[in-house]
Scaffold this motif. Structure first.
Motif, PDB file in Angstrom:
ATOM      1  N   ASP A 283       0.835  -1.207   0.000  1.00  0.00           N
ATOM      2  CA  ASP A 283       0.000   0.000   0.000  1.00  0.00           C
ATOM      3  C   ASP A 283       0.869   1.257   0.000  1.00  0.00           C
ATOM      4  OD1 ASP A 283      -2.678   1.237   0.298  1.00  0.00           O
ATOM      5  OD2 ASP A 283      -1.883   1.882   2.227  1.00  0.00           O
ATOM      6  N   ARG A 296       0.028  17.132  -9.940  1.00  0.00           N
ATOM      7  CA  ARG A 296       0.223  18.262 -10.855  1.00  0.00           C
ATOM      8  C   ARG A 296       0.991  19.381 -10.169  1.00  0.00           C
ATOM      9  NH1 ARG A 296      -1.800  14.069 -13.577  1.00  0.00           N
ATOM     10  NH2 ARG A 296      -2.481  14.658 -15.660  1.00  0.00           N
TER      11      ARG A 296
ATOM     12  N   ARG B 279      -4.444  24.759 -11.546  1.00  0.00           N
ATOM     13  CA  ARG B 279      -3.441  23.745 -11.256  1.00  0.00           C
ATOM     14  C   ARG B 279      -3.704  23.053  -9.923  1.00  0.00           C
ATOM     15  NH1 ARG B 279       1.339  20.933 -13.358  1.00  0.00           N
ATOM     16  NH2 ARG B 279       1.454  21.880 -15.404  1.00  0.00           N
ATOM     17  N   ASP B 283      -4.351  19.168  -9.532  1.00  0.00           N
ATOM     18  CA  ASP B 283      -3.513  18.396  -8.616  1.00  0.00           C
ATOM     19  C   ASP B 283      -4.384  17.597  -7.640  1.00  0.00           C
ATOM     20  OD1 ASP B 283      -0.815  17.821  -7.474  1.00  0.00           O
ATOM     21  OD2 ASP B 283      -1.605  18.910  -5.751  1.00  0.00           O
ATOM     22  N   TRP B 286      -6.486  14.799  -9.577  1.00  0.00           N
ATOM     23  CA  TRP B 286      -5.641  13.725 -10.090  1.00  0.00           C
ATOM     24  C   TRP B 286      -5.030  12.912  -8.966  1.00  0.00           C
ATOM     25  CZ3 TRP B 286      -5.473  11.283 -14.462  1.00  0.00           C
ATOM     26  CH2 TRP B 286      -5.894  11.907 -15.639  1.00  0.00           C
ATOM     27  N   ARG B 287      -4.613  13.582  -7.894  1.00  0.00           N
ATOM     28  CA  ARG B 287      -4.057  12.840  -6.756  1.00  0.00           C
ATOM     29  C   ARG B 287      -5.089  11.897  -6.164  1.00  0.00           C
ATOM     30  NH1 ARG B 287       0.403  15.038  -3.299  1.00  0.00           N
ATOM     31  NH2 ARG B 287       1.575  16.442  -4.617  1.00  0.00           N
ATOM     32  N   GLY B 290      -5.331   9.073  -8.428  1.00  0.00           N
ATOM     33  CA  GLY B 290      -4.074   8.328  -8.314  1.00  0.00           C
ATOM     34  C   GLY B 290      -4.046   7.462  -7.063  1.00  0.00           C
ATOM     35  N   THR B 291      -4.515   8.010  -5.965  1.00  0.00           N
ATOM     36  CA  THR B 291      -4.558   7.247  -4.718  1.00  0.00           C
ATOM     37  C   THR B 291      -5.523   6.072  -4.837  1.00  0.00           C
ATOM     38  OG1 THR B 291      -3.990   9.190  -3.407  1.00  0.00           O
ATOM     39  CG2 THR B 291      -5.099   7.406  -2.253  1.00  0.00           C
ATOM     40  N   ALA B 294      -4.059   3.332  -6.818  1.00  0.00           N
ATOM     41  CA  ALA B 294      -2.800   2.760  -6.345  1.00  0.00           C
ATOM     42  C   ALA B 294      -2.950   2.014  -5.024  1.00  0.00           C
ATOM     43  CB  ALA B 294      -1.757   3.865  -6.189  1.00  0.00           C
ATOM     44  N   ALA B 295      -3.887   2.447  -4.180  1.00  0.00           N
ATOM     45  CA  ALA B 295      -3.949   1.939  -2.806  1.00  0.00           C
ATOM     46  C   ALA B 295      -4.166   0.430  -2.772  1.00  0.00           C
ATOM     47  CB  ALA B 295      -5.049   2.648  -2.037  1.00  0.00           C
ATOM     48  N   ARG B 296      -3.552  -0.204  -1.805  1.00  0.00           N
ATOM     49  CA  ARG B 296      -3.752  -1.632  -1.522  1.00  0.00           C
ATOM     50  C   ARG B 296      -4.508  -1.819  -0.208  1.00  0.00           C
ATOM     51  NH1 ARG B 296      -1.833  -1.084  -6.501  1.00  0.00           N
ATOM     52  NH2 ARG B 296      -1.118  -3.050  -7.377  1.00  0.00           N
ATOM     53  N   LEU B 297      -4.750  -0.738   0.493  1.00  0.00           N
ATOM     54  CA  LEU B 297      -5.539  -0.733   1.721  1.00  0.00           C
ATOM     55  C   LEU B 297      -6.359   0.550   1.686  1.00  0.00           C
ATOM     56  CD1 LEU B 297      -2.865  -1.679   4.424  1.00  0.00           C
ATOM     57  CD2 LEU B 297      -4.786  -3.105   3.709  1.00  0.00           C
ATOM     58  N   LEU B 298      -7.657   0.441   1.958  1.00  0.00           N
ATOM     59  CA  LEU B 298      -8.494   1.630   1.823  1.00  0.00           C
ATOM     60  C   LEU B 298      -9.602   1.598   2.874  1.00  0.00           C
ATOM     61  CD1 LEU B 298      -8.453   4.055  -0.098  1.00  0.00           C
ATOM     62  CD2 LEU B 298      -9.929   2.779  -1.647  1.00  0.00           C
ATOM     63  N   GLU B 302     -11.646   7.396   3.835  1.00  0.00           N
ATOM     64  CA  GLU B 302     -10.719   7.875   2.813  1.00  0.00           C
ATOM     65  C   GLU B 302     -11.282   7.613   1.420  1.00  0.00           C
ATOM     66  OE1 GLU B 302      -6.893   6.045   2.416  1.00  0.00           O
ATOM     67  OE2 GLU B 302      -6.069   7.776   1.356  1.00  0.00           O
ATOM     68  N   GLU B 354      -8.511  -4.328   2.433  1.00  0.00           N
ATOM     69  CA  GLU B 354      -7.830  -4.915   1.276  1.00  0.00           C
ATOM     70  C   GLU B 354      -8.808  -5.070   0.109  1.00  0.00           C
ATOM     71  OE1 GLU B 354      -5.026  -7.717   4.216  1.00  0.00           O
ATOM     72  OE2 GLU B 354      -5.941  -8.603   2.422  1.00  0.00           O
ATOM     73  N   ASP B 358      -8.892  -3.330  -3.616  1.00  0.00           N
ATOM     74  CA  ASP B 358      -8.865  -4.168  -4.830  1.00  0.00           C
ATOM     75  C   ASP B 358     -10.059  -3.848  -5.730  1.00  0.00           C
ATOM     76  OD1 ASP B 358      -6.611  -5.301  -3.749  1.00  0.00           O
ATOM     77  OD2 ASP B 358      -7.590  -7.145  -3.086  1.00  0.00           O
TER      78      ASP B 358
END
Lengths: 369, 369
Positions: A283, A296, B279, B283, B286-287, B290-291, B294-298, B302, B354, B358
């Motif tokens: 994670d 960004r 901007r 930011d 997109w973040r 992105g999170t 990407a996250a493997r635990l949520l 959040e 988890e 996923d």
């Protein structure tokens, strides 16, 4: 790289360093070298002063200029390598000075001020650099990838020997080499190792490592920033004093004793976290890469923190398509002067945050599993 | 969806809701409806009690069972729609009860306890639901996408009319419909609107909107969580009391007065931020994506916070390949009971984190620019 770097200010008549001069360099960032999973780089620096010349704290600009010219001449003729870059630092544009500081080729102090001072860098590897008129007349540095203090020591020692035949160094039979700052008197050697210790921080064992180093009279500090937590989990271990200790003893203390201990502890911590909290690590590392690939706007501290975690992720096999060299290079490229050299633009902080995010996204575009 | 849901506990002999029953539903999440860039959903609820039957606060289980059977019979025969789902809530497995709460088809209070209680839901749209033996004998609710209080009101009004011929409601010529809680006495109507107000929060104008609503005797609260900051920037505006106010006046206050004002303010804030801090917004959005990717635990909070920002990003054109409906559906799917129904597994909190990560990654895999 830009074709049109910003014009140097009037007080700095020296043209900027041609970008190609430093493009291929910084071998220490390649990720090669012994124990490179934990040891980023090794550095040895010695201080020398010229017999019969006043220490710089007492030197006026005329004397500084004389010292500079003498040293430059001797450095150019002692056979330090096929290619070298020489800079009159006091005439060098500010951005280039910062660039050299970011590349660890000279100190922040050396970058400041307009009194005569110089810098020599070996090319293309940038292993060797010599500051003239920093705190001492001469400071010779060797910087290498991985745990390579012996090689770094051998290199500065060789340079020292070559100069020794051309310059009379200030030396006392009782104290050894004389230096402007008493902590450097003696063998005049400063040795340091930059370590990447994310797992020891995560397992709260970083203080144990710090204590062990301090018990051996070594200093541990965050490589970036002065806060209690090291940005990017980068720590520097170095000797505080040189008086009364031989180079061999210092080398042994750091390279053969404390650093291998810390490397073992960091590796063990990485294994333990992966055994016990694999999901947590996945994670953490994926989120770091996700943030770098999405942002960004990116401040330098956050960039280093996230790059540190992606470096760990690459080493642990969590981020399989990410090379350590890419991360190491980005750690350098995200810094202000490098960023401006790469984009060819003079930027304020806000624009740099934008450009930094754009650069990092572009470089990491293919770096996901 | 799983073929083998976990067996119901001994005290809950009713089989789990067949997943296909609720799969197509939750029309209010589609992202359709008026002003759906700001208004997620509208809800109208009325409370009714049966004349001659004690209020539930004074009713034993026998009387509750009688009430339940009477209401169930009348609800089944008043022509509320072609397909309905009936549940004896006290016999329904815990996970299914939570699922129905997450879908906003019944209250948390109604999900608790083993005294006889029931729920009717219109299928497949889930617009109408009726709680039997919650705080009142009957609570009729209509839940619609977007700003649609009038339609919701028309639907509960119609259901009310149909039942009125079959059940004698407790009514006082002086006070109106009698309810167990005095704040509902009168027309017995609770109207509420769920608003997505990320820009007003970012521009620090959220308190202004809250004050305006409160000045009209309306309650504003975070839709998830009781803290000062609403998770996911979701706010619910609802009337506090009904006594002395007609349905028409309430409808007008909310649907024609305060909500359009807040919608305008939120849209204006979005425009302003995009003009002045594009901007920053890019930011942020997109973040968030992105999170999530990407996250493997949520954790659920959040997830909602990040989904809220991606929803905003989709609406502002920052995240062009992301549909509002996908985000809305994920807001429901990340909640614990839905997550367990979708994966077909009974999971503790860590496993849910988890599975949530996923699921979100899989659903957002193609959702980048």
């Amino acid at each position: 790289m830009s074709d049109t770097p910003p014009p140097p200010p009037p007080s700095s008549p020296q043209p900027p360093i041609p970008p190609e001069q430093l493009r291929a360099g910084a071998h220490w960032l390649t990720g090669d070298g012994a124990d490179n999973d934990v040891v980023i780089s090794s550095r040895v620096r010695i201080a020398r002063n010229i017999d019969g010349f006043a220490f710089l704290s007492k030197a006026d600009n005329d004397l500084r200029q004389q010292t500079l010219e003498l040293c430059r001449d001797r450095l150019m003729h002692c056979g330090l390598g096929r290619r070298t870059l020489w800079l009159d630092v006091h005439k060098t544009p500010t951005l280039d000075r910062t660039l050299l500081v970011e590349r660890h080729l000279m100190s922040k102090e050396h970058a400041r001020g307009d009194a005569p001072r110089g810098l020599l860098v070996s090319l293309p590897d940038e292993h060797l650099s010599v500051m003239v008129n920093e705190e001492d007349h001469l400071r010779l540095q060797s910087l290498r990838a991985g745990l390579a203090l012996s090689q770094a020591w051998a290199q500065v020692n060789d340079a020292d020997d070559r100069l020794d035949g051309l310059i009379d160094f200030a030396f006392s039979p009782r104290f050894g080499y004389l230096t402007s700052c008493p902590t450097n008197v003696g063998c005049g050697v400063r040795m340091s190792v930059m370590l990447h210790l994310p797992a020891l921080r995560l397992t709260n064992d970083i203080d144990k490592a710090k204590r062990a180093a301090r018990d051996m009279n070594l200093t541990v500090r965050g490589f970036y920033g002065e806060g209690s937590e090291a940005t990017g989990d980068l720590y520097q271990i170095s000797n505080q004093t040189t008086l009364g200790k031989s180079e061999a003893a210092l080398l042994n203390d750091i390279e053969a004793d404390i650093v291998p201990d810390i490397v073992r502890a960091e590796r063990e911590a990485r294994r333990r976290i992966m055994d016990v909290r694999r999901r947590f690590m996945e994670d953490l590392c994926w989120r770091a890469l996700g943030t770098l690939r999405a942002a960004r706007l990116l401040a330098p501290e956050e960039a280093l923190t996230m790059l540190s975690l992606t470096r760990l992720g690459a080493l642990l096999g969590i981020l399989p398509n990410l090379s350590e060299a890419t991360v190491n290079q980005l750690m350098l490229m995200v810094q202000p002067a490098h960023l401006q050299r790469i984009t060819g633009q003079d930027m304020d902080q806000q624009r740099r945050r934008e450009a930094r995010a754009d650069l990092v996204r572009a470089r990491l575009a293919g770096a996901h599993g």
